[in-house]
Design a protein around this motif. Structure first.
Motif, short mmCIF file in Angstrom:
data_model
loop_
_atom_site.label_atom_id
_atom_site.label_comp_id
_atom_site.label_asym_id
_atom_site.label_seq_id
_atom_site.Cartn_x
_atom_site.Cartn_y
_atom_site.Cartn_z
N ALA A 180 14.73 10.13 -2.57
CA ALA A 180 15.02 10.67 -1.24
C ALA A 180 16.53 10.83 -1.11
O ALA A 180 17.31 10.16 -1.80
CB ALA A 180 14.49 9.71 -0.17
N SER A 181 16.94 11.71 -0.22
CA SER A 181 18.38 11.95 -0.10
C SER A 181 18.85 11.99 1.36
O SER A 181 19.98 12.35 1.61
CB SER A 181 18.75 13.26 -0.80
OG SER A 181 18.06 14.34 -0.20
N LYS A 201 13.41 0.23 -2.77
CA LYS A 201 12.55 0.54 -3.92
C LYS A 201 12.01 1.96 -3.81
O LYS A 201 12.14 2.76 -4.73
CB LYS A 201 11.38 -0.45 -4.02
CG LYS A 201 10.38 -0.07 -5.12
CD LYS A 201 9.09 -0.83 -4.97
CE LYS A 201 8.02 -0.57 -5.98
NZ LYS A 201 8.03 0.57 -6.81
N TYR A 202 11.40 2.29 -2.67
CA TYR A 202 10.77 3.60 -2.52
C TYR A 202 11.78 4.72 -2.31
O TYR A 202 11.57 5.83 -2.80
CB TYR A 202 9.73 3.56 -1.40
CG TYR A 202 8.48 2.87 -1.85
CD1 TYR A 202 7.58 3.50 -2.70
CD2 TYR A 202 8.20 1.56 -1.47
CE1 TYR A 202 6.42 2.86 -3.14
CE2 TYR A 202 7.06 0.92 -1.90
CZ TYR A 202 6.18 1.57 -2.73
OH TYR A 202 5.04 0.93 -3.18
N TYR A 203 12.85 4.47 -1.61
CA TYR A 203 13.89 5.49 -1.41
C TYR A 203 14.41 5.95 -2.78
O TYR A 203 14.54 7.15 -3.03
CB TYR A 203 15.02 4.92 -0.55
CG TYR A 203 16.10 5.92 -0.20
CD1 TYR A 203 15.97 6.73 0.92
CD2 TYR A 203 17.24 6.05 -0.98
CE1 TYR A 203 16.96 7.65 1.25
CE2 TYR A 203 18.23 6.97 -0.67
CZ TYR A 203 18.09 7.77 0.46
OH TYR A 203 19.07 8.67 0.78
N GLY A 210 0.82 -1.21 0.00
CA GLY A 210 0.00 0.00 0.00
C GLY A 210 0.85 1.25 0.00
O GLY A 210 2.00 1.26 -0.43
N ILE A 211 0.30 2.31 0.56
CA ILE A 211 0.95 3.61 0.53
C ILE A 211 1.88 3.85 1.73
O ILE A 211 2.62 4.83 1.77
CB ILE A 211 -0.11 4.72 0.43
CG1 ILE A 211 0.53 6.02 0.00
CG2 ILE A 211 -0.88 4.86 1.73
CD1 ILE A 211 -0.40 6.99 -0.64
N GLY A 212 1.88 2.93 2.70
CA GLY A 212 2.65 3.11 3.92
C GLY A 212 4.12 3.41 3.74
O GLY A 212 4.64 4.39 4.29
N PRO A 213 4.87 2.60 2.98
CA PRO A 213 6.30 2.86 2.82
C PRO A 213 6.59 4.23 2.19
O PRO A 213 7.51 4.94 2.60
CB PRO A 213 6.78 1.73 1.92
CG PRO A 213 5.81 0.62 2.16
CD PRO A 213 4.48 1.32 2.36
N GLU A 214 5.78 4.60 1.21
CA GLU A 214 5.98 5.90 0.56
C GLU A 214 5.72 7.04 1.54
O GLU A 214 6.48 8.01 1.60
CB GLU A 214 5.04 6.02 -0.64
CG GLU A 214 5.20 7.32 -1.40
CD GLU A 214 4.30 7.40 -2.62
OE1 GLU A 214 4.19 8.52 -3.16
OE2 GLU A 214 3.71 6.39 -3.04
N ILE A 215 4.66 6.93 2.33
CA ILE A 215 4.37 7.95 3.34
C ILE A 215 5.51 8.05 4.34
O ILE A 215 5.93 9.15 4.72
CB ILE A 215 3.04 7.63 4.06
CG1 ILE A 215 1.85 7.86 3.13
CG2 ILE A 215 2.89 8.46 5.34
CD1 ILE A 215 0.53 7.43 3.71
N ALA A 252 2.37 3.60 9.95
CA ALA A 252 1.86 3.83 8.60
C ALA A 252 0.60 2.99 8.40
O ALA A 252 0.37 2.02 9.14
CB ALA A 252 2.93 3.47 7.57
N PRO A 253 -0.22 3.34 7.41
CA PRO A 253 -1.46 2.60 7.18
C PRO A 253 -1.23 1.10 6.93
O PRO A 253 -0.30 0.73 6.22
CB PRO A 253 -2.05 3.26 5.94
CG PRO A 253 -1.44 4.61 5.89
CD PRO A 253 -0.07 4.46 6.47
N ILE A 254 -2.10 0.31 7.53
CA ILE A 254 -2.07 -1.14 7.32
C ILE A 254 -3.31 -1.55 6.54
O ILE A 254 -4.23 -0.76 6.37
CB ILE A 254 -2.00 -1.92 8.65
CG1 ILE A 254 -3.26 -1.63 9.48
CG2 ILE A 254 -0.75 -1.60 9.42
CD1 ILE A 254 -3.55 -2.65 10.53
#
Length: 127
Positions: free
Chosen positions: A53-54, A46-48, A14-19, A116-118
């Motif tokens: 992100a830095s 993957k999301y970093y 879901g959107i948790g890791p990105e958030i 984060a959202p589950i």
């Protein structure tokens, strides 16, 4: 000891890791506290990279007090199937919460938890 802010990965599909990564990048990076993110390494990377992100980070089992480095506590890698709750994503989000709680127990008076959202569906599939 610095105040600790511990973030969980949420549902990895879901959107948790990105958030989590955007929150660290935009709101938590460089503060006078220690940021700890509990997330599978494959999901974090993957999301970093995708978000570009830095913030500086380090994979750590023994959390340092360096407020300039985000500590990534990596839980086992999980297959990703974006947008689809799975038993694996449910188990990973549950493991993220359990690991975060064990970190909080080390210094409960000076720590806080951001979850984060589950996915309730993924939790049910995980058993």
């Amino acid at each position: 000891m610095l105040r600790r802010i511990v973030l969980t990965s949420g549902d990895v599909n879901g959107i948790g890791p990105e958030i989590g990564i955007k929150t660290i990048s935009e709101k938590l990076n460089g503060g006078n506290f220690k940021v700890i993110f509990v997330i599978p390494r494959n999901v974090f990377e993957k999301y970093y990279n995708e978000i570009k992100a830095s913030f500086p980070y380090k994979y750590e089992k023994d959390i340092s007090d360096d407020s300039n480095i985000v500590s990534i506590v990596d839980i086992p890698d999980v297959p990703m199937n974006i947008g689809l709750p799975t038993s694996e994503s449910g188990k990973a989000s549950y493991q993220s919460i359990l690991t975060a709680l064990s970190i909080l127990k080390e210094n409960p008076e000076n720590s806080l938890l951001i979850t984060a959202p589950i996915s309730k569906t993924a939790f049910e599939l995980a058993g």
